[in-house]
Scaffold this motif. Structure first.
Motif, PDB file in Angstrom:
ATOM      1  N   GLY A 258       0.819  -1.197   0.000  1.00  0.00           N
ATOM      2  CA  GLY A 258       0.000   0.000   0.000  1.00  0.00           C
ATOM      3  C   GLY A 258       0.857   1.252   0.000  1.00  0.00           C
ATOM      4  N   MET A 259       0.246   2.370  -0.384  1.00  0.00           N
ATOM      5  CA  MET A 259       0.936   3.648  -0.403  1.00  0.00           C
ATOM      6  C   MET A 259      -0.064   4.756  -0.098  1.00  0.00           C
ATOM      7  SD  MET A 259       2.869   5.609  -3.575  1.00  0.00           S
ATOM      8  CE  MET A 259       1.317   6.073  -4.355  1.00  0.00           C
ATOM      9  N   ILE A 260       0.338   5.737   0.719  1.00  0.00           N
ATOM     10  CA  ILE A 260      -0.448   6.944   0.896  1.00  0.00           C
ATOM     11  C   ILE A 260       0.325   8.114   0.303  1.00  0.00           C
ATOM     12  CG2 ILE A 260      -1.695   6.147   2.944  1.00  0.00           C
ATOM     13  CD1 ILE A 260       0.187   7.813   4.650  1.00  0.00           C
ATOM     14  N   TYR A 261      -0.407   9.144  -0.134  1.00  0.00           N
ATOM     15  CA  TYR A 261       0.249  10.307  -0.733  1.00  0.00           C
ATOM     16  C   TYR A 261      -0.674  11.509  -0.633  1.00  0.00           C
ATOM     17  CZ  TYR A 261      -2.678   9.146  -4.806  1.00  0.00           C
ATOM     18  OH  TYR A 261      -3.733   8.861  -5.634  1.00  0.00           O
ATOM     19  N   THR A 262      -0.078  12.687  -0.783  1.00  0.00           N
ATOM     20  CA  THR A 262      -0.829  13.935  -0.752  1.00  0.00           C
ATOM     21  C   THR A 262      -1.295  14.286  -2.160  1.00  0.00           C
ATOM     22  OG1 THR A 262       0.429  14.760   1.132  1.00  0.00           O
ATOM     23  CG2 THR A 262      -0.721  16.397  -0.190  1.00  0.00           C
ATOM     24  N   ASP A 263      -2.555  14.673  -2.281  1.00  0.00           N
ATOM     25  CA  ASP A 263      -3.143  15.036  -3.562  1.00  0.00           C
ATOM     26  C   ASP A 263      -3.674  16.463  -3.458  1.00  0.00           C
ATOM     27  OD1 ASP A 263      -4.452  13.881  -6.253  1.00  0.00           O
ATOM     28  OD2 ASP A 263      -5.934  15.139  -5.248  1.00  0.00           O
ATOM     29  N   GLY A 264      -3.032  17.393  -4.162  1.00  0.00           N
ATOM     30  CA  GLY A 264      -3.482  18.774  -4.127  1.00  0.00           C
ATOM     31  C   GLY A 264      -2.372  19.748  -3.820  1.00  0.00           C
ATOM     32  N   ASP A 265      -2.704  21.033  -3.906  1.00  0.00           N
ATOM     33  CA  ASP A 265      -1.722  22.093  -3.759  1.00  0.00           C
ATOM     34  C   ASP A 265      -1.221  22.212  -2.323  1.00  0.00           C
ATOM     35  OD1 ASP A 265      -2.093  22.739  -6.428  1.00  0.00           O
ATOM     36  OD2 ASP A 265      -3.712  24.143  -5.977  1.00  0.00           O
ATOM     37  N   CYS A 266      -0.020  22.798  -2.182  1.00  0.00           N
ATOM     38  CA  CYS A 266       0.495  23.133  -0.861  1.00  0.00           C
ATOM     39  C   CYS A 266      -0.045  24.499  -0.455  1.00  0.00           C
ATOM     40  CB  CYS A 266       2.021  23.154  -0.851  1.00  0.00           C
ATOM     41  SG  CYS A 266       2.764  24.482  -1.827  1.00  0.00           S
ATOM     42  N   GLY A 267       0.063  24.825   0.817  1.00  0.00           N
ATOM     43  CA  GLY A 267      -0.355  26.136   1.292  1.00  0.00           C
ATOM     44  C   GLY A 267       0.752  27.158   1.136  1.00  0.00           C
ATOM     45  N   SER A 268       0.444  28.384   1.460  1.00  0.00           N
ATOM     46  CA  SER A 268       1.437  29.452   1.354  1.00  0.00           C
ATOM     47  C   SER A 268       2.113  29.742   2.684  1.00  0.00           C
ATOM     48  CB  SER A 268       0.774  30.732   0.838  1.00  0.00           C
ATOM     49  OG  SER A 268      -0.284  31.131   1.693  1.00  0.00           O
ATOM     50  N   GLY A 269       1.727  29.048   3.741  1.00  0.00           N
ATOM     51  CA  GLY A 269       2.335  29.253   5.051  1.00  0.00           C
ATOM     52  C   GLY A 269       1.909  28.169   6.013  1.00  0.00           C
ATOM     53  N   CYS A 270       2.485  28.195   7.213  1.00  0.00           N
ATOM     54  CA  CYS A 270       2.227  27.136   8.196  1.00  0.00           C
ATOM     55  C   CYS A 270       0.834  27.237   8.827  1.00  0.00           C
ATOM     56  CB  CYS A 270       3.288  27.177   9.294  1.00  0.00           C
ATOM     57  SG  CYS A 270       4.947  26.773   8.704  1.00  0.00           S
ATOM     58  N   ASP A 271       0.152  28.368   8.664  1.00  0.00           N
ATOM     59  CA  ASP A 271      -1.148  28.548   9.309  1.00  0.00           C
ATOM     60  C   ASP A 271      -2.320  28.379   8.347  1.00  0.00           C
ATOM     61  OD1 ASP A 271       0.077  29.144  11.772  1.00  0.00           O
ATOM     62  OD2 ASP A 271       0.372  31.234  11.158  1.00  0.00           O
ATOM     63  N   ASP A 272      -2.052  27.976   7.117  1.00  0.00           N
ATOM     64  CA  ASP A 272      -3.129  27.809   6.145  1.00  0.00           C
ATOM     65  C   ASP A 272      -4.028  26.629   6.512  1.00  0.00           C
ATOM     66  OD1 ASP A 272      -1.924  29.828   4.841  1.00  0.00           O
ATOM     67  OD2 ASP A 272      -1.452  28.737   3.010  1.00  0.00           O
ATOM     68  N   ILE A 273      -5.297  26.752   6.184  1.00  0.00           N
ATOM     69  CA  ILE A 273      -6.223  25.624   6.263  1.00  0.00           C
ATOM     70  C   ILE A 273      -6.245  24.986   4.887  1.00  0.00           C
ATOM     71  CG2 ILE A 273      -8.570  24.886   6.770  1.00  0.00           C
ATOM     72  CD1 ILE A 273      -7.060  26.012   9.168  1.00  0.00           C
ATOM     73  N   LEU A 274      -5.659  23.811   4.774  1.00  0.00           N
ATOM     74  CA  LEU A 274      -5.483  23.185   3.468  1.00  0.00           C
ATOM     75  C   LEU A 274      -6.726  22.420   3.042  1.00  0.00           C
ATOM     76  CD1 LEU A 274      -1.833  21.849   3.812  1.00  0.00           C
ATOM     77  CD2 LEU A 274      -2.619  24.051   2.950  1.00  0.00           C
ATOM     78  N   LYS A 275      -6.887  22.306   1.726  1.00  0.00           N
ATOM     79  CA  LYS A 275      -8.015  21.587   1.166  1.00  0.00           C
ATOM     80  C   LYS A 275      -7.554  20.385   0.348  1.00  0.00           C
ATOM     81  CE  LYS A 275     -10.967  25.705   0.953  1.00  0.00           C
ATOM     82  NZ  LYS A 275     -11.788  26.596   0.085  1.00  0.00           N
ATOM     83  N   ASN A 276      -6.275  20.040   0.479  1.00  0.00           N
ATOM     84  CA  ASN A 276      -5.818  18.871  -0.267  1.00  0.00           C
ATOM     85  C   ASN A 276      -6.245  17.586   0.445  1.00  0.00           C
ATOM     86  OD1 ASN A 276      -3.947  18.638   1.847  1.00  0.00           O
ATOM     87  ND2 ASN A 276      -2.337  19.687   0.699  1.00  0.00           N
TER      88      ASN A 276
END
Length: 314
Positions: A288-306
């Motif tokens: 198995g493998m997990i991975y991130t799908d989607g854009d990175c944020g612009s800073g450490c405090d962003d609420i990400l939607k990936n």
């Protein structure tokens, strides 16, 4: 069961700990390594343990930076086949002067024959703790003033107990990846991995922020991000990022690379993590493998939607 039905309550412990890696010993003791940051001394890599029914307790400091201020430890541990020996691969990133952009990176290795009580080089030479760059098995060293930054992924060991450590050398517009293994002279062999990329992707930049695992048939598989850095932009979350896998049929002497499907152009898929042995499981032929799908944020405090997705490497 690949779900969250059996999680216990959250426990907090330690102070200023980040970048954890976790294993479980035969008796159920949890062994964790994590970076410890400090205000007034070099940053360190600590080991914490939690025996069954007990609280988390700091066990030891096993690595210490040679320089003050910011350091990062990209550490990865894996059990030996005896479920007692620990293999530790790591990248140290040191940025001692916040007014100077020069950083220092190195890739190294050390091992413990007794669940983290003592540590040695690969040849058995004892290491006095806390270890430093000069006292461990040093695989590669560089600095950004030379135009090169080193990065690494998860460590693996083959059926004979030989460690395999992947790393990459990132430059302004490219990145070259290598697979390091110990040689008979006390040094390390470096297998160039970019040459195993599919022909249409051999001009792209190969990162090693994934890792290697040995499947149930004893053969290695590597998962890695692949990026087009021709525009000179920041590689982190670059919109061209996609995932590639490398499979070997000869124990890791050569590989065949192919893209992992499902990527959408301009929509990065990155930060892969492959299923690895934890001491109680056997890695299947199709891990198995997990991975991130989607854009990175612009800073450490962003609420990400990936998203974080799970798949099987068939």
């Amino acid at each position: 069961p690949n779900d969250s039905s059996e999680w216990g309550p959250m426990e907090q412990f330690g102070s200023d700990l980040t970048y954890p890696t976790l294993l479980c010993a035969k008796d159920g003791t949890l062994i964790l390594s994590a970076r410890r940051s400090h205000e007034d001394k070099p940053w360190e890599l600590e080991v914490w343990k939690k025996s069954p029914g007990a609280e988390w307790a700091r066990h030891s400091t096993i690595l210490r930076s040679d320089r003050m201020n910011y350091s990062q430890y990209a550490a990865s541990m894996v059990w030996g086949h005896d479920h007692k020996t620990l293999y530790l691969g790591f990248r140290i990133y040191q940025h001692p002067d916040t007014n100077d952009m020069v950083s220092y990176t190195s890739v190294g290795f050390m091992m413990s024959p007794d669940e983290g009580e003592t540590w040695t080089k690969y040849d058995g030479t004892p290491i006095e703790l806390p270890a430093k760059e000069a006292t461990v098995d040093m695989i590669m060293r560089s600095q950004s003033a030379e135009g090169r930054v080193l990065e690494t992924g998860a460590i693996g060991i083959n059926p004979d107990g030989v460690p395999f450590i992947g790393y990459n050398v990132r430059m302004a517009h490219s990145s070259e990846a290598y697979l390091a293994t110990p040689n008979s002279e006390g040094g390390w062999k470096h297998l160039y991995l970019n040459r195993f990329l599919p022909k249409g992707q051999r001009d792209e930049s190969l990162m090693m922020a994934g890792g290697i695992a040995f499947k149930g048939n004893g053969q290695p598989v590597i998962v890695s991000p692949l990026v087009n850095l021709e525009d000179g932009k920041q590689y982190w979350g670059h919109p061209t990022t996609k995932l590639v896998r490398f499979d070997s049929e000869d124990g890791g002497a050569t590989f065949t690379g192919k893209l992992i499907g499902g990527a959408t152009p301009g929509h990065p898929q990155w930060m892969p993590s492959i299923e690895r042995p934890n001491g109680f499981n056997e890695v299947p032929v199709h891990p198995g493998m997990i991975y991130t799908d989607g854009d990175c944020g612009s800073g450490c405090d962003d609420i990400l939607k990936n998203k974080v997705l799970w798949t099987v490497l068939d």
